[in-house]
Design an enzyme around this catalytic site. Structure first.
Site, PDB file in Angstrom:
ATOM      1  N   ALA A 114       2.659   5.666  -6.141  1.00 30.36           N
ATOM      2  CA  ALA A 114       2.605   4.407  -6.909  1.00 30.36           C
ATOM      3  C   ALA A 114       2.707   3.269  -5.893  1.00 30.36           C
ATOM      4  O   ALA A 114       3.766   2.695  -5.689  1.00 30.36           O
ATOM      5  CB  ALA A 114       3.747   4.360  -7.915  1.00 30.36           C
ATOM      6  N   ALA A 115       1.599   2.946  -5.249  1.00 29.65           N
ATOM      7  CA  ALA A 115       1.673   2.221  -3.971  1.00 29.65           C
ATOM      8  C   ALA A 115       1.555   0.704  -4.030  1.00 29.65           C
ATOM      9  O   ALA A 115       2.042   0.020  -3.133  1.00 29.65           O
ATOM     10  CB  ALA A 115       0.608   2.760  -3.017  1.00 29.65           C
ATOM     11  N   ALA A 116       0.871   0.139  -5.033  1.00 28.98           N
ATOM     12  CA  ALA A 116       0.628  -1.315  -5.005  1.00 28.98           C
ATOM     13  C   ALA A 116       1.910  -2.090  -5.278  1.00 28.98           C
ATOM     14  O   ALA A 116       2.714  -1.657  -6.095  1.00 28.98           O
ATOM     15  CB  ALA A 116      -0.424  -1.679  -6.052  1.00 28.98           C
ATOM     16  N   PRO A 117       2.118  -3.214  -4.580  1.00 30.37           N
ATOM     17  CA  PRO A 117       1.197  -3.882  -3.642  1.00 30.37           C
ATOM     18  C   PRO A 117       1.283  -3.395  -2.195  1.00 30.37           C
ATOM     19  O   PRO A 117       0.612  -3.958  -1.351  1.00 30.37           O
ATOM     20  CB  PRO A 117       1.631  -5.354  -3.745  1.00 30.37           C
ATOM     21  CG  PRO A 117       3.106  -5.268  -4.032  1.00 30.37           C
ATOM     22  CD  PRO A 117       3.292  -4.039  -4.899  1.00 30.37           C
ATOM     23  N   LYS A 120       6.146  -0.208   0.391  1.00 28.47           N
ATOM     24  CA  LYS A 120       6.652   1.069   0.925  1.00 28.47           C
ATOM     25  C   LYS A 120       5.564   1.819   1.666  1.00 28.47           C
ATOM     26  O   LYS A 120       5.843   2.494   2.666  1.00 28.47           O
ATOM     27  CB  LYS A 120       7.261   1.903  -0.192  1.00 28.47           C
ATOM     28  CG  LYS A 120       8.571   1.265  -0.590  1.00 28.47           C
ATOM     29  CD  LYS A 120       9.143   1.689  -1.857  1.00 28.47           C
ATOM     30  CE  LYS A 120      10.255   0.742  -2.256  1.00 28.47           C
ATOM     31  NZ  LYS A 120       9.794  -0.502  -2.933  1.00 28.47           N
ATOM     32  N   GLU A 137      -2.799   4.119  -6.142  1.00 29.32           N
ATOM     33  CA  GLU A 137      -2.389   3.165  -7.181  1.00 29.32           C
ATOM     34  C   GLU A 137      -3.299   3.367  -8.387  1.00 29.32           C
ATOM     35  O   GLU A 137      -4.498   3.125  -8.308  1.00 29.32           O
ATOM     36  CB  GLU A 137      -2.488   1.726  -6.662  1.00 29.32           C
ATOM     37  CG  GLU A 137      -2.311   0.666  -7.727  1.00 29.32           C
ATOM     38  CD  GLU A 137      -1.036   0.810  -8.558  1.00 29.32           C
ATOM     39  OE1 GLU A 137       0.054   0.951  -7.983  1.00 29.32           O
ATOM     40  OE2 GLU A 137      -1.140   0.806  -9.803  1.00 29.32           O
ATOM     41  N   ARG A 142      -4.787  -3.572  -9.361  1.00 30.48           N
ATOM     42  CA  ARG A 142      -3.777  -3.784  -8.312  1.00 30.48           C
ATOM     43  C   ARG A 142      -4.252  -3.309  -6.937  1.00 30.48           C
ATOM     44  O   ARG A 142      -3.529  -3.417  -5.945  1.00 30.48           O
ATOM     45  CB  ARG A 142      -2.478  -3.058  -8.703  1.00 30.48           C
ATOM     46  CG  ARG A 142      -1.803  -3.706  -9.911  1.00 30.48           C
ATOM     47  CD  ARG A 142      -0.632  -2.899 -10.439  1.00 30.48           C
ATOM     48  NE  ARG A 142       0.463  -2.781  -9.514  1.00 30.48           N
ATOM     49  CZ  ARG A 142       1.495  -3.610  -9.410  1.00 30.48           C
ATOM     50  NH1 ARG A 142       1.553  -4.667 -10.187  1.00 30.48           N
ATOM     51  NH2 ARG A 142       2.453  -3.405  -8.543  1.00 30.48           N
ATOM     52  N   ASP A 182       7.747   5.474  -5.917  1.00 35.11           N
ATOM     53  CA  ASP A 182       8.447   4.218  -6.202  1.00 35.11           C
ATOM     54  C   ASP A 182       8.023   3.879  -7.619  1.00 35.11           C
ATOM     55  O   ASP A 182       7.036   3.193  -7.842  1.00 35.11           O
ATOM     56  CB  ASP A 182       7.991   3.164  -5.188  1.00 35.11           C
ATOM     57  CG  ASP A 182       8.773   1.874  -5.317  1.00 35.11           C
ATOM     58  OD1 ASP A 182       9.935   1.922  -5.735  1.00 35.11           O
ATOM     59  OD2 ASP A 182       8.203   0.809  -5.008  1.00 35.11           O
ATOM     60  N   CYS A 235      13.623  -0.090  -8.902  1.00 36.82           N
ATOM     61  CA  CYS A 235      14.339  -1.361  -8.733  1.00 36.82           C
ATOM     62  C   CYS A 235      15.072  -1.668 -10.030  1.00 36.82           C
ATOM     63  O   CYS A 235      15.097  -2.800 -10.493  1.00 36.82           O
ATOM     64  CB  CYS A 235      13.378  -2.479  -8.343  1.00 36.82           C
ATOM     65  SG  CYS A 235      12.116  -2.792  -9.574  1.00 36.82           S
TER      66      CYS A 235
HETATM   67  N1  SAM Z   1       5.568   0.958  -4.124  1.00 36.11           N
HETATM   68  C1  SAM Z   1       5.153  -0.405  -4.388  1.00 36.11           C
HETATM   69  C2  SAM Z   1       5.616  -1.273  -3.248  1.00 36.11           C
HETATM   70  O1  SAM Z   1       6.576  -0.930  -2.556  1.00 36.11           O
HETATM   71  O2  SAM Z   1       4.995  -2.326  -3.034  1.00 36.11           O
HETATM   72  C3  SAM Z   1       5.652  -0.876  -5.727  1.00 36.11           C
HETATM   73  C4  SAM Z   1       5.321   0.061  -6.838  1.00 36.11           C
HETATM   74  S1  SAM Z   1       5.742  -0.535  -8.429  1.00 36.11           S
HETATM   75  C5  SAM Z   1       7.444  -0.396  -8.491  1.00 36.11           C
HETATM   76  C6  SAM Z   1       5.204   0.769  -9.435  1.00 36.11           C
HETATM   77  C7  SAM Z   1       3.708   1.017  -9.440  1.00 36.11           C
HETATM   78  O3  SAM Z   1       3.429   2.117 -10.309  1.00 36.11           O
HETATM   79  C8  SAM Z   1       2.876  -0.143  -9.942  1.00 36.11           C
HETATM   80  O4  SAM Z   1       1.940  -0.512  -8.966  1.00 36.11           O
HETATM   81  C9  SAM Z   1       2.174   0.418 -11.173  1.00 36.11           C
HETATM   82  O5  SAM Z   1       0.866  -0.046 -11.299  1.00 36.11           O
HETATM   83  C10 SAM Z   1       2.192   1.892 -10.937  1.00 36.11           C
HETATM   84  N2  SAM Z   1       2.123   2.698 -12.178  1.00 36.11           N
HETATM   85  C11 SAM Z   1       2.177   2.278 -13.469  1.00 36.11           C
HETATM   86  N3  SAM Z   1       2.056   3.321 -14.306  1.00 36.11           N
HETATM   87  C12 SAM Z   1       1.930   4.419 -13.556  1.00 36.11           C
HETATM   88  C13 SAM Z   1       1.771   5.802 -13.834  1.00 36.11           C
HETATM   89  N4  SAM Z   1       1.736   6.241 -15.095  1.00 36.11           N
HETATM   90  N5  SAM Z   1       1.645   6.658 -12.808  1.00 36.11           N
HETATM   91  C14 SAM Z   1       1.710   6.204 -11.538  1.00 36.11           C
HETATM   92  N6  SAM Z   1       1.875   4.913 -11.205  1.00 36.11           N
HETATM   93  C15 SAM Z   1       1.978   4.039 -12.197  1.00 36.11           C
END
Ligand code: SAM
Length: 447
Positions: A114-117, A120, A137, A142, A182, A235
């Site tokens: 779950a990489a965006a933005p 990490k 992502e 995103r 994440d 978070c």
């Molecule tokens: N790791 C990122 C960083 O450090 O910049 C922040 C990630 S954010 C907390 C969680 C991410 O999970 C979002 O980008 C979101 O789009 C994505 N997400 C949402 N639903 C998801 C799903 N069902 N499976 C995987 N990722 C998902």
């Protein structure tokens, strides 16, 4: 009536936190979450020597995590254009920083599910030398933010994908040494940034997020090699989304990884000693910052069947294809890495082999250097490959003008060049009749 509902939710949230922290501390906590966190950056360890780090260290991410102490905004500096740092909230640095104390990332194949933005993903990729990272992502809108952050950091060891975790798990079971999750969460640590979001908080949403996290972790478990590491972070403060997810992993046979006892952060909140061993928290009223949770567990080294990988060499004779006068501005012969071509874009990637599936589904493979469709245009990802003869040093005023996207005037023969300031290569220009057309992509320009 509506106002009453909002207040009730805020009260419910307070009561839950009271159960975790006690009444006195919860008042301090509630005051702290309404404050903005101090600005902080994580310096790029691949680009910045220790002697150039500025600001007070972030205690749990030393030495590269720093509080921003200058008057100007971190997003308005030429150093940002140069990829010298990533603007990252201090507690968001915890997960990879803690994991890096127990996992040697240097040769690993890592997945950020779950990489965006990209906070990490870039933090982990900077720790990798001979391996690479897949930054996935699922939400397509995103991807732009993710790829531009990766490109700004000058990283050529990342493949960006946009796949549902279950699709990745079906295709690459047992492939990764490390999986970072994440997770999308109820974001209780972000209340200060989102006006009124505390009033929108609900237990139902916490339960929804916890169920989604469980499902993502199930896929993450499949994606890991036996003996591989799972780094889980959020978070938010809800135990259902934090310690209870780690508990689930331990109940499925994962082993807790003993995090250093002297990390300057808070312990996990659990009666279970194994959970406390492998998990940590950050609270806004204790350590400062928005708040964070991390848990690190290891998949058992049991003889699970591992999928068959179809490896794909980047290209049959990749470097030879880039030799010659067509690209005098970039180093090809001695360049570290390999050149891949996909959809008319030639990219520089650190690794010789990636599975065919990643090559086919990858949204971006490494750093894009040449756009064949647009008349062999020079792309931003070529900055790391700039030939010394093609680098043109400028003064501060011109460097700032370049970073804002303005055109420069250069006495140079027609062709591609790179603008540099103070030893930092900022980005490409295309010179024609002494006019240097700015090739810094719009998303990287200073506003
Ligand atoms: N790791 C990122 C960083 O450090 O910049 C922040 C990630 S954010 C907390 C969680 C991410 O999970 C979002 O980008 C979101 O789009 C994505 N997400 C949402 N639903 C998801 C799903 N069902 N499976 C995987 N990722 C998902």
């Amino acid at each position: 009536m509506k106002q009453k509902g909002k207040n009730k939710r805020a009260e419910q949230f307070f009561t839950r936190m009271e159960n975790l922290l006690g009444t006195g501390e919860t008042h301090l906590f509630m005051d702290a979450i309404r404050q903005y966190s101090p600005k902080s950056v994580r310096y790029n360890r691949k680009l910045v020597p220790l002697s150039d780090l500025n600001g007070a260290p972030v205690p749990w991410c030393q030495p590269y995590g720093r509080y921003w102490e200058k008057q100007t905004l971190p997003s308005r500096s030429v150093e940002y254009t140069a990829g010298k740092y990533y603007i990252q909230e201090a507690s968001a640095m915890l997960a990879i920083s803690a994991a890096s104390q127990v996992i040697d990332f240097s040769g690993k194949i890592v997945l950020d599910l779950a990489a965006a933005p990209g906070g990490k993903a870039t933090q982990a990729a900077e720790l990798i030398n001979t391996g690479y990272l897949v930054a996935n992502e699922v939400i397509k809108k995103r991807l732009d933010a993710l790829t531009w952050n990766i490109n700004r950091c000058r990283l050529n060891n990342i493949v960006v994908t946009s796949l549902a975790p279950n699709i990745l798990a079906q295709t690459l079971p047992g492939f990764f040494d490390v999986v970072v999750v994440d997770a999308p969460c109820s974001g209780e640590g972000l209340f200060s940034k989102q006006k009124h979001s505390l009033e929108k908080w609900s237990e139902k949403n916490v339960r929804f997020c916890a169920a989604r996290q469980g499902s993502i972790l199930k896929d993450a478990a499949v994606l890991l090699k036996p003996g591989g590491y799972l780094v889980y972070s959020t978070c938010t403060f809800a135990p259902e989304e934090n310690e209870q997810q780690v508990e689930l992993l331990l109940s499925r046979g994962f082993i807790p990884v003993d995090l250093p006892g002297d990390m300057p952060v808070s312990p996990a909140i659990s009666e279970n000693e194994n959970i406390r061993l492998c998990s940590r928290r950050i609270f806004p009223h204790r350590e400062g910052g928005a708040g964070a949770f991390v848990g690190v567990v290891q998949k058992q080294n049991d003889p699970l069947p591992v999928g068959q990988w179809k490896f794909h060499h980047g290209q049959s004779d990749p470097v030879i294809r880039l030799k010659g006068m067509r690209y005098p501005h970039i180093r090809t012969e001695e360049a570290a890495g390999y050149f891949y071509e996909k959809n008319g874009i030639i990219s520089n990637f650190s690794h010789e082999y990636i599975p065919e599936f990643l090559l086919q589904s990858g949204y971006q493979i490494g750093a894009p250097v040449i756009d064949k469709i647009r008349a062999y245009d020079c792309m931003f990802g070529s900055v790391q490959l700039a030939s010394p003869e093609a680098i043109i040093g400028v003064g501060e005023a011109e460097a700032e003008a370049y970073a804002r996207g303005e055109e420069l005037h250069l006495n140079a023969a027609d062709g591609y060049y790179y603008i540099a300031f103070n030893g930092m290569v900022l980005g490409p220009v295309k010179v024609a009749n002494s006019r240097a057309v700015n090739k810094l992509p719009k998303p990287l320009r200073l506003t």
